[in-house]
Design a protein around this motif. Structure first.
Motif, PDB file in Angstrom:
ATOM      1  N   LEU A 245      22.420   6.611 -32.022  1.00 57.28           N
ATOM      2  CA  LEU A 245      23.729   7.163 -31.697  1.00 57.28           C
ATOM      3  C   LEU A 245      24.828   6.142 -31.976  1.00 57.28           C
ATOM      4  O   LEU A 245      25.858   6.462 -32.592  1.00 57.28           O
ATOM      5  CB  LEU A 245      23.770   7.586 -30.226  1.00 57.28           C
ATOM      6  N   LEU A 246      24.606   4.906 -31.560  1.00 58.82           N
ATOM      7  CA  LEU A 246      25.602   3.862 -31.803  1.00 58.82           C
ATOM      8  C   LEU A 246      25.729   3.562 -33.301  1.00 58.82           C
ATOM      9  O   LEU A 246      26.826   3.280 -33.786  1.00 58.82           O
ATOM     10  CB  LEU A 246      25.233   2.610 -31.021  1.00 58.82           C
ATOM     11  N   GLU A 247      24.627   3.646 -34.021  1.00 57.96           N
ATOM     12  CA  GLU A 247      24.691   3.459 -35.475  1.00 57.96           C
ATOM     13  C   GLU A 247      25.538   4.553 -36.129  1.00 57.96           C
ATOM     14  O   GLU A 247      26.329   4.286 -37.042  1.00 57.96           O
ATOM     15  CB  GLU A 247      23.280   3.461 -36.062  1.00 57.96           C
ATOM     16  N   GLU A 248      25.381   5.781 -35.658  1.00 62.37           N
ATOM     17  CA  GLU A 248      26.154   6.886 -36.233  1.00 62.37           C
ATOM     18  C   GLU A 248      27.632   6.755 -35.892  1.00 62.37           C
ATOM     19  O   GLU A 248      28.505   7.042 -36.731  1.00 62.37           O
ATOM     20  CB  GLU A 248      25.602   8.215 -35.727  1.00 62.37           C
ATOM     21  N   LEU A 249      27.926   6.319 -34.678  1.00 55.91           N
ATOM     22  CA  LEU A 249      29.328   6.101 -34.326  1.00 55.91           C
ATOM     23  C   LEU A 249      29.945   5.038 -35.220  1.00 55.91           C
ATOM     24  O   LEU A 249      31.079   5.190 -35.700  1.00 55.91           O
ATOM     25  CB  LEU A 249      29.449   5.696 -32.853  1.00 55.91           C
ATOM     26  N   ALA A 250      29.194   3.972 -35.453  1.00 53.02           N
ATOM     27  CA  ALA A 250      29.703   2.908 -36.330  1.00 53.02           C
ATOM     28  C   ALA A 250      29.909   3.425 -37.746  1.00 53.02           C
ATOM     29  O   ALA A 250      30.898   3.073 -38.409  1.00 53.02           O
ATOM     30  CB  ALA A 250      28.735   1.730 -36.316  1.00 53.02           C
ATOM     31  N   ARG A 251      28.995   4.279 -38.219  1.00 55.08           N
ATOM     32  CA  ARG A 251      29.141   4.836 -39.561  1.00 55.08           C
ATOM     33  C   ARG A 251      30.418   5.659 -39.669  1.00 55.08           C
ATOM     34  O   ARG A 251      31.088   5.666 -40.708  1.00 55.08           O
ATOM     35  CB  ARG A 251      27.927   5.708 -39.891  1.00 55.08           C
ATOM     36  N   ARG A 252      30.764   6.346 -38.580  1.00 57.65           N
ATOM     37  CA  ARG A 252      31.996   7.145 -38.554  1.00 57.65           C
ATOM     38  C   ARG A 252      33.227   6.298 -38.196  1.00 57.65           C
ATOM     39  O   ARG A 252      34.315   6.847 -38.045  1.00 57.65           O
ATOM     40  CB  ARG A 252      31.861   8.280 -37.529  1.00 57.65           C
ATOM     41  N   LYS A 253      32.998   4.997 -38.026  1.00 52.46           N
ATOM     42  CA  LYS A 253      34.071   4.063 -37.661  1.00 52.46           C
ATOM     43  C   LYS A 253      34.683   4.409 -36.309  1.00 52.46           C
ATOM     44  O   LYS A 253      35.904   4.258 -36.095  1.00 52.46           O
ATOM     45  CB  LYS A 253      35.140   4.002 -38.755  1.00 52.46           C
ATOM     46  N   LEU A 254      33.843   4.877 -35.388  1.00 49.47           N
ATOM     47  CA  LEU A 254      34.256   5.133 -34.014  1.00 49.47           C
ATOM     48  C   LEU A 254      33.713   4.005 -33.138  1.00 49.47           C
ATOM     49  O   LEU A 254      32.509   3.754 -33.115  1.00 49.47           O
ATOM     50  CB  LEU A 254      33.717   6.478 -33.520  1.00 49.47           C
ATOM     51  N   ARG A 255      34.594   3.349 -32.413  1.00 41.84           N
ATOM     52  CA  ARG A 255      34.210   2.214 -31.577  1.00 41.84           C
ATOM     53  C   ARG A 255      33.989   2.680 -30.148  1.00 41.84           C
ATOM     54  O   ARG A 255      34.842   3.355 -29.566  1.00 41.84           O
ATOM     55  CB  ARG A 255      35.309   1.151 -31.628  1.00 41.84           C
ATOM     56  N   ALA A 256      32.829   2.332 -29.570  1.00 42.60           N
ATOM     57  CA  ALA A 256      32.515   2.689 -28.186  1.00 42.60           C
ATOM     58  C   ALA A 256      33.108   1.635 -27.257  1.00 42.60           C
ATOM     59  O   ALA A 256      32.723   0.466 -27.293  1.00 42.60           O
ATOM     60  CB  ALA A 256      31.008   2.782 -27.989  1.00 42.60           C
ATOM     61  N   VAL A 257      34.056   2.061 -26.415  1.00 42.22           N
ATOM     62  CA  VAL A 257      34.777   1.155 -25.524  1.00 42.22           C
ATOM     63  C   VAL A 257      34.733   1.707 -24.100  1.00 42.22           C
ATOM     64  O   VAL A 257      34.312   2.843 -23.866  1.00 42.22           O
ATOM     65  CB  VAL A 257      36.246   1.000 -25.974  1.00 42.22           C
ATOM     66  N   THR A 258      35.191   0.898 -23.136  1.00 38.93           N
ATOM     67  CA  THR A 258      35.306   1.405 -21.779  1.00 38.93           C
ATOM     68  C   THR A 258      36.411   2.462 -21.707  1.00 38.93           C
ATOM     69  O   THR A 258      37.278   2.542 -22.594  1.00 38.93           O
ATOM     70  CB  THR A 258      35.631   0.282 -20.790  1.00 38.93           C
ATOM     71  N   THR A 259      36.396   3.246 -20.651  1.00 39.88           N
ATOM     72  CA  THR A 259      37.414   4.278 -20.522  1.00 39.88           C
ATOM     73  C   THR A 259      38.807   3.660 -20.396  1.00 39.88           C
ATOM     74  O   THR A 259      39.789   4.202 -20.927  1.00 39.88           O
ATOM     75  CB  THR A 259      37.116   5.157 -19.300  1.00 39.88           C
ATOM     76  N   THR A 260      38.913   2.552 -19.686  1.00 41.83           N
ATOM     77  CA  THR A 260      40.208   1.873 -19.590  1.00 41.83           C
ATOM     78  C   THR A 260      40.694   1.431 -20.960  1.00 41.83           C
ATOM     79  O   THR A 260      41.872   1.608 -21.315  1.00 41.83           O
ATOM     80  CB  THR A 260      40.100   0.661 -18.646  1.00 41.83           C
ATOM     81  N   GLU A 261      39.807   0.880 -21.787  1.00 41.60           N
ATOM     82  CA  GLU A 261      40.193   0.495 -23.143  1.00 41.60           C
ATOM     83  C   GLU A 261      40.574   1.716 -23.964  1.00 41.60           C
ATOM     84  O   GLU A 261      41.496   1.665 -24.795  1.00 41.60           O
ATOM     85  CB  GLU A 261      39.041  -0.248 -23.827  1.00 41.60           C
ATOM     86  N   LEU A 262      39.871   2.826 -23.745  1.00 38.86           N
ATOM     87  CA  LEU A 262      40.172   4.056 -24.482  1.00 38.86           C
ATOM     88  C   LEU A 262      41.612   4.507 -24.242  1.00 38.86           C
ATOM     89  O   LEU A 262      42.285   4.978 -25.172  1.00 38.86           O
ATOM     90  CB  LEU A 262      39.210   5.165 -24.041  1.00 38.86           C
ATOM     91  N   LEU A 263      42.087   4.331 -23.012  1.00 34.85           N
ATOM     92  CA  LEU A 263      43.399   4.856 -22.633  1.00 34.85           C
ATOM     93  C   LEU A 263      44.506   3.829 -22.744  1.00 34.85           C
ATOM     94  O   LEU A 263      45.678   4.164 -22.566  1.00 34.85           O
ATOM     95  CB  LEU A 263      43.343   5.376 -21.198  1.00 34.85           C
ATOM     96  N   THR A 264      44.157   2.580 -23.047  1.00 29.05           N
ATOM     97  CA  THR A 264      45.154   1.520 -23.131  1.00 29.05           C
ATOM     98  C   THR A 264      45.604   1.341 -24.575  1.00 29.05           C
ATOM     99  O   THR A 264      44.765   1.156 -25.454  1.00 29.05           O
ATOM    100  CB  THR A 264      44.584   0.196 -22.613  1.00 29.05           C
ATOM    101  N   PRO A 265      46.890   1.385 -24.851  1.00 30.40           N
ATOM    102  CA  PRO A 265      47.385   1.244 -26.236  1.00 30.40           C
ATOM    103  C   PRO A 265      47.002  -0.109 -26.833  1.00 30.40           C
ATOM    104  O   PRO A 265      46.883  -1.099 -26.118  1.00 30.40           O
ATOM    105  CB  PRO A 265      48.906   1.359 -26.090  1.00 30.40           C
TER     106      PRO A 265
END
Length: 265
Positions: A245-265
């Motif tokens: 799953l993490l490999e596929e996210l990386a392939r799509r250039k999607l970075r897995a971050v904490t929810t706080t990081e997700l919402l912080t500009p």
């Protein structure tokens, strides 16, 4: 989606055996207060520098302009948040965390208070890995159906445990056995110190034990920038699914971050 705490997953991934899981579970259940053997006297020589204390957990933040209940982050940035219901065998939790860290991912764990009571060391393990820790009620009851006083006690009970273990009530509150909180539960969460309630827009359905391939298909079929994904500790399928799953996210250039990081500009 409702989780099923009675379901037991057999460890079959991440190098964990059933016996190894049992040992890990017993080790993690050893809480503070148990007497330790007296240390032997150190040899003469210069004193060792004290080990720096681990940083305290972050506090809840208010995000102006966002609703009380948040289901996803901005859609214009290549980030996603993998969020985990904190419950189940601690060996599985450790395997999931290790898999995330190996891939450079950070996750958000919404812990059940009774799980923290049984495995208090996991609170620090989560934070020391660079992850985020929050509140998923004390006993994981159907909180939307509880009377006001009992629902409030479920939120504050877990908050008190988090504060005792980490110095903070945690960054987020997620209601138990429901995707969305009622207005009453939202109000009770705010009263307990959480400006927002954390929902999700992608349900992995890993708690149904559909197999790792199905978990991956479900998540990758619906995830997009800004998504908050609901996953669970305690299920072997989740352990198996994490690396691909993490490999596929990386392939799509999607970075897995904490929810706080997700919402912080």
């Amino acid at each position: 989606m409702l989780s099923h705490p009675g379901r037991r997953a057999v460890l079959r991934a991440g190098g964990l055996t059933t016996a190894g899981a049992a040992v890990a579970g017993l080790t993690a259940a050893c809480g503070p207060g148990r007497p330790a053997a007296a240390p032997s006297a150190p040899p003469p020589g210069p004193a060792r520098p004290a080990r720096p204390a681990a940083p305290a957990a972050a506090l809840p933040r208010r995000y102006p302009g966002l609703p009380v209940e948040i289901a996803h982050g901005p859609r214009d940035r290549p980030r996603v948040a993998l969020t985990f219901h904190g419950n189940g065998d601690p060996a599985v939790a450790r395997a999931v965390l290790a898999s995330a860290e190996k891939a450079g991912a950070r996750v958000t764990v919404l812990a059940i208070g009774s799980w923290l009571d049984a495995h208090p060391d996991l609170a620090r393990r989560i934070l020391d890995g660079g992850h985020e820790l929050g509140n998923h009620t004390q006993r994981h009851l159907a909180i939307n159906d509880l009377p006001e006083a009992e629902a409030h006690a479920e939120i504050t009970g877990c908050a008190q445990r988090l504060k005792r273990l980490t110095g903070s009530i945690g960054t987020w509150f997620r209601p138990s056995q429901t995707q969305y909180a009622t207005p009453l539960v939202q109000k009770l969460a705010q009263r307990a110190g959480y400006p927002h309630v954390l929902s999700y827009d992608v349900d992995s359905l890993d708690f149904t034990s559909p197999g790792a391939a199905a978990v991956i298909r479900t998540v990758t079929g619906t995830i997009r920038p800004g998504s908050v994904v609901s996953l669970h500790f305690g299920y072997a399928d989740t352990v198996d699914a994490m690396p691909p799953l993490l490999e596929e996210l990386a392939r799509r250039k999607l970075r897995a971050v904490t929810t706080t990081e997700l919402l912080t500009p």
